[in-house]
Write a protein that holds these residues in place. Structure first.
Motif, PDB file in Angstrom:
ATOM      1  N   ALA A 132       0.846  -1.196   0.000  1.00 38.43           N
ATOM      2  CA  ALA A 132       0.000   0.000   0.000  1.00 38.43           C
ATOM      3  C   ALA A 132       0.878   1.241   0.000  1.00 38.43           C
ATOM      4  O   ALA A 132       2.051   1.198   0.405  1.00 38.43           O
ATOM      5  CB  ALA A 132      -0.926   0.000   1.213  1.00 38.43           C
ATOM      6  N   ASP A 133       0.296   2.334  -0.453  1.00 40.70           N
ATOM      7  CA  ASP A 133       1.026   3.603  -0.455  1.00 40.70           C
ATOM      8  C   ASP A 133       1.114   4.201   0.940  1.00 40.70           C
ATOM      9  O   ASP A 133       2.108   4.839   1.296  1.00 40.70           O
ATOM     10  CB  ASP A 133       0.336   4.592  -1.397  1.00 40.70           C
ATOM     11  CG  ASP A 133       0.289   4.079  -2.825  1.00 40.70           C
ATOM     12  OD1 ASP A 133       1.360   3.992  -3.459  1.00 40.70           O
ATOM     13  OD2 ASP A 133      -0.809   3.743  -3.294  1.00 40.70           O
ATOM     14  N   ASN A 281       8.256  -3.404   6.126  1.00 40.95           N
ATOM     15  CA  ASN A 281       9.106  -3.927   5.054  1.00 40.95           C
ATOM     16  C   ASN A 281       8.287  -4.674   3.998  1.00 40.95           C
ATOM     17  O   ASN A 281       8.653  -4.681   2.819  1.00 40.95           O
ATOM     18  CB  ASN A 281      10.173  -4.857   5.634  1.00 40.95           C
ATOM     19  CG  ASN A 281      11.232  -4.118   6.431  1.00 40.95           C
ATOM     20  OD1 ASN A 281      11.431  -2.914   6.246  1.00 40.95           O
ATOM     21  ND2 ASN A 281      11.900  -4.809   7.328  1.00 40.95           N
ATOM     22  N   ASN A 282       7.203  -5.303   4.407  1.00 45.68           N
ATOM     23  CA  ASN A 282       6.361  -6.042   3.470  1.00 45.68           C
ATOM     24  C   ASN A 282       5.353  -5.157   2.748  1.00 45.68           C
ATOM     25  O   ASN A 282       5.071  -5.365   1.567  1.00 45.68           O
ATOM     26  CB  ASN A 282       5.629  -7.175   4.201  1.00 45.68           C
ATOM     27  CG  ASN A 282       6.496  -8.393   4.427  1.00 45.68           C
ATOM     28  OD1 ASN A 282       6.604  -9.265   3.568  1.00 45.68           O
ATOM     29  ND2 ASN A 282       7.137  -8.459   5.586  1.00 45.68           N
ATOM     30  N   VAL A 283       4.802  -4.189   3.460  1.00 40.87           N
ATOM     31  CA  VAL A 283       3.809  -3.297   2.855  1.00 40.87           C
ATOM     32  C   VAL A 283       4.472  -2.293   1.919  1.00 40.87           C
ATOM     33  O   VAL A 283       3.881  -1.866   0.924  1.00 40.87           O
ATOM     34  CB  VAL A 283       2.989  -2.589   3.952  1.00 40.87           C
ATOM     35  CG1 VAL A 283       2.027  -1.561   3.363  1.00 40.87           C
ATOM     36  CG2 VAL A 283       2.216  -3.611   4.778  1.00 40.87           C
ATOM     37  N   GLN A 284       5.698  -1.884   2.248  1.00 40.47           N
ATOM     38  CA  GLN A 284       6.479  -0.936   1.451  1.00 40.47           C
ATOM     39  C   GLN A 284       5.737   0.386   1.220  1.00 40.47           C
ATOM     40  O   GLN A 284       5.568   0.849   0.078  1.00 40.47           O
ATOM     41  CB  GLN A 284       6.886  -1.564   0.107  1.00 40.47           C
ATOM     42  CG  GLN A 284       7.754  -2.806   0.261  1.00 40.47           C
ATOM     43  CD  GLN A 284       8.194  -3.387  -1.072  1.00 40.47           C
ATOM     44  OE1 GLN A 284       7.926  -2.844  -2.143  1.00 40.47           O
ATOM     45  NE2 GLN A 284       8.891  -4.513  -1.028  1.00 40.47           N
ATOM     46  N   PRO A 285       5.277   1.010   2.296  1.00 37.00           N
ATOM     47  CA  PRO A 285       4.524   2.261   2.132  1.00 37.00           C
ATOM     48  C   PRO A 285       5.415   3.451   1.828  1.00 37.00           C
ATOM     49  O   PRO A 285       6.595   3.472   2.181  1.00 37.00           O
ATOM     50  CB  PRO A 285       3.861   2.419   3.504  1.00 37.00           C
ATOM     51  CG  PRO A 285       4.867   1.821   4.442  1.00 37.00           C
ATOM     52  CD  PRO A 285       5.451   0.637   3.709  1.00 37.00           C
ATOM     53  N   LYS A 286       4.810   4.435   1.195  1.00 38.70           N
ATOM     54  CA  LYS A 286       5.487   5.719   1.004  1.00 38.70           C
ATOM     55  C   LYS A 286       5.334   6.586   2.256  1.00 38.70           C
ATOM     56  O   LYS A 286       6.174   7.453   2.531  1.00 38.70           O
ATOM     57  CB  LYS A 286       4.908   6.446  -0.212  1.00 38.70           C
ATOM     58  CG  LYS A 286       5.085   5.706  -1.526  1.00 38.70           C
ATOM     59  CD  LYS A 286       4.476   6.516  -2.666  1.00 38.70           C
ATOM     60  CE  LYS A 286       4.661   5.827  -4.022  1.00 38.70           C
ATOM     61  NZ  LYS A 286       3.853   4.591  -4.120  1.00 38.70           N
ATOM     62  N   GLN A 287       4.230   6.378   2.974  1.00 38.45           N
ATOM     63  CA  GLN A 287       3.998   7.089   4.227  1.00 38.45           C
ATOM     64  C   GLN A 287       3.472   6.106   5.271  1.00 38.45           C
ATOM     65  O   GLN A 287       2.825   5.104   4.931  1.00 38.45           O
ATOM     66  CB  GLN A 287       2.982   8.225   4.046  1.00 38.45           C
ATOM     67  CG  GLN A 287       3.457   9.368   3.178  1.00 38.45           C
ATOM     68  CD  GLN A 287       2.498  10.561   3.207  1.00 38.45           C
ATOM     69  OE1 GLN A 287       1.607  10.650   4.052  1.00 38.45           O
ATOM     70  NE2 GLN A 287       2.696  11.486   2.271  1.00 38.45           N
TER      71      GLN A 287
END
Length: 312
Positions: A132-133, A281-287
């Motif tokens: 998700a972002d 680390n798994n979701v890799q969000p920008k925020q």
């Protein structure tokens, strides 16, 4: 583009004005998206309730006709529309039916975790990761000095206690997890449960979960020293403060709920610091947006790499 006002708190809780719904509202609202059935996340009296089947079953047990005027069951991973926002439920690993809420609007993905855990648990669906972002995460134990121990090793402590045990635990989720773990890792113990817990166990059974051997509390049984473990909700546990002939324990991730210094039972149904980092680390969000705790350490940890906003 990430909308900084996509979620905001008001007097009723966490509000998404773009879809005109609340996530786990604090007060009854017109449109409620419920992550799980614990009372601090699922209030009665909402008009439209979107939730998983298990969450609705627990709400109906607790609230009866006041569970919601219209109960809209949604399975995991199915996308449904709430007034222009595409929503789907992702397993959160907290209790049966617990869900992360994935929301997509104008091409941006926002993931609200609700309460979640990564530890294995045979009494609920395992946590699943999606990208998700924006990750909106609970931070109940977002402290670098907090590491939850192995729950199996914790429950095995009961094997060394040869007297009856009065075991305090929250009625929904924790009690059932303990029953299953005692059966698996302390099988010589005999489990008794409070009468308030048994109806919840019956819902688990209807959902297909086998908790293992247990029976309704019988006062005469606890008068014999046969390694009984009597699981009781907090209000009953507190009333037994002067109980004799038993070892008092409270199963929780909170240190202040451990009731004696020689025996502790640190079993948490929330993520600790390392689990949150694994999730990020798994979701890799920008925020990252934080709530239900203290997000300051996450903000400091990611100061040079990810924008962290503290919602409350």
């Amino acid at each position: 583009m990430i909308l900084e006002d996509f979620l905001q708190f008001d007097g009723n809780g966490l509000y998404c004005r773009y879809g005109d719904f609340y996530l786990d509202p604090l007060q009854p609202v017109a449109n409620a998206v419920i992550s799980h059935a614990h009372a601090d996340h699922a209030v009665s009296g909402n008009t439209n309730v979107y939730a998983t089947a298990a969450t609705i079953a627990f709400m109906q047990l607790r609230y009866g006709k006041n569970a919601g005027k219209q109960l809209i069951t949604q399975p995991y991973s199915k996308v449904f529309d709430v007034r222009g926002v595409e929503v789907s439920f992702i397993p959160a690993g907290h209790i049966p039916g617990s869900a992360q809420v994935l929301m997509e609007y104008q091409g941006t993905r926002y993931l609200y975790t609700g309460d979640y855990k990564l530890q294995p648990d045979n009494t609920c669906e395992p946590m699943e990761f999606v990208q998700a972002d924006v990750l909106i995460t609970e931070t109940t134990f977002a402290d670098q000095n907090t590491t939850h121990p192995d729950p199996v090793e914790e429950i095995k402590k009961l094997n060394d206690i040869k007297v009856n045990v009065l075991l305090g635990a929250y009625g929904l989720g924790k009690s059932q997890r303990l029953i299953r773990m005692i059966n698996d890792y302390a099988p010589q113990k005999k489990v008794l449960v409070h009468h308030k817990v048994m109806p919840i166990n019956n819902v688990y059974k209807s959902l297909g979960y086998n908790l293992g051997a247990h029976q309704l509390y019988n006062r005469k049984l606890m008068k014999t020293q046969e390694e009984w473990v009597y699981i009781v909700p907090p209000f009953t546990f507190d009333s037994y403060i002067r109980a004799t002939g038993v070892k008092r324990l409270f199963a929780s991730g909170w240190k202040n709920l451990q009731v004696n210094t020689q025996d502790t039972l640190f079993i948490s149904d929330h993520v600790d610091w390392n689990d949150i980092i694994t999730t990020i680390n798994n979701v890799q969000p920008k925020q990252i947006w934080t709530l239900h705790g203290d997000g300051r350490q996450l903000k400091e940890h990611f100061v040079d790499s990810i924008f962290v906003k503290i919602l409350n």
